[in-house]
Design an enzyme around this catalytic site. Structure first.
Site: not given
Length: 270
Positions: A2-3, A58, A151, A260
């Site tokens: 769940p996001e 979350k 970055r 991912r």
């Protein structure tokens, strides 16, 4: 997993039934979650009235008169309302029974979630270092641009960093990058201010749309009312590796970024 939209959908589903209600008792069938459920949770929460149900990133914050229950749904957890006394099935670990005759039931097959107690939740070690909420004015493209300078990591894991902004998980990062036309493999520092401004707008738009439609139903997720989310019907790229792009017809490519799966269109995203 769940996001943010799924957690917000759960919050909206359970809050009207919890706020103002007194807890009659707490039944804990299995304390073994990612962190053990406090042994005295029943003592701490029973007899208290629930004042407010909030969300931070979350995490769901169930605020009682004294203290707050911090809940995280983990990989496959859900919170839903049932009638008091409804027999529990496997993996239904906790019931928070209310004087109204309803109970908030926590289910978590993989037990990666959490139920913790705190008297200062926003300064709890799990929440204190979190970045801004994406749907507030504290988050915008300028923040992304400034934090990305120097970055060299890919832009997708950059926007999924909870210190940069909370709640942009794999599904919505994938969709937002497609909508903004940005290749997820690009170095964060190499993206212009203008493109970050566009990306922030798309993150906000996509998250807001997902919340409106009750989140995305992927395997385990159901809302607090027991109903599935419907945003999956609107996904352009997530989970569609090998299929054709809905915009240009090019074959979508699936790669691994930061452990991912990530899907993108080689023509629409650069």
């Amino acid at each position: 997993m769940p996001e943010l939209p799924e957690v917000e959908t759960t919050r909206r589903g359970i809050a009207p039934h919890l706020e103002g209600q007194k807890v009659s008792r707490v039944i804990v069938r299995d304390r073994r979650l990612r962190w053990p459920i406090p042994e005295d949770l029943d003592v701490r929460l029973s007899g208290q009235r629930i004042v407010l149900v909030e969300r931070r990133a979350k995490y769901l914050l169930i605020n009682a008169e004294v203290g707050t229950l911090i809940s995280h749904l983990g990989m496959s957890g859900n919170l839903r309302l049932v009638e008091v006394g409804l027999p529990a099935a496997k993996h239904e670990h906790v019931d928070i029974e209310l004087e109204s005759g309803l109970a908030l039931r926590y289910t978590d097959p993989r037990r990666f979630g959490a139920m913790l107690w705190s008297h200062d939740p926003l300064n709890h070690e799990l929440l204190v270092r979190l970045g801004p909420e994406p749907l507030t004015d504290l988050f915008d493209g300028e923040r992304l641009y400034q934090l990305s300078r120097g970055r060299s990591m890919a832009v997708k894991p950059f926007i999924m960093d909870n210190a940069v902004v909370v709640g942009v998980g794999n599904i919505y990062a994938t969709e937002a990058l497609f909508a903004a036309g940005i290749d997820p493999r690009r170095e964060a520092k190499g993206i212009s201010r203008a493109r970050y401004l566009k990306l922030a707008i798309e993150i906000k738009r996509i998250l807001a749309a997902a919340i409106e439609r009750g989140g995305t139903t992927l395997r385990d997720f159901i809302g607090g009312d027991g109903q599935p989310g419907y945003f999956q019907q609107e996904l352009f790229v997530y989970g569609r590796g090998g299929e054709n792009c809905k915009v240009c017809g090019t074959g979508l490519r699936e790669i691994k970024l930061g452990q991912r799966a990530s899907v993108y269109c080689p023509r629409c995203q650069s």
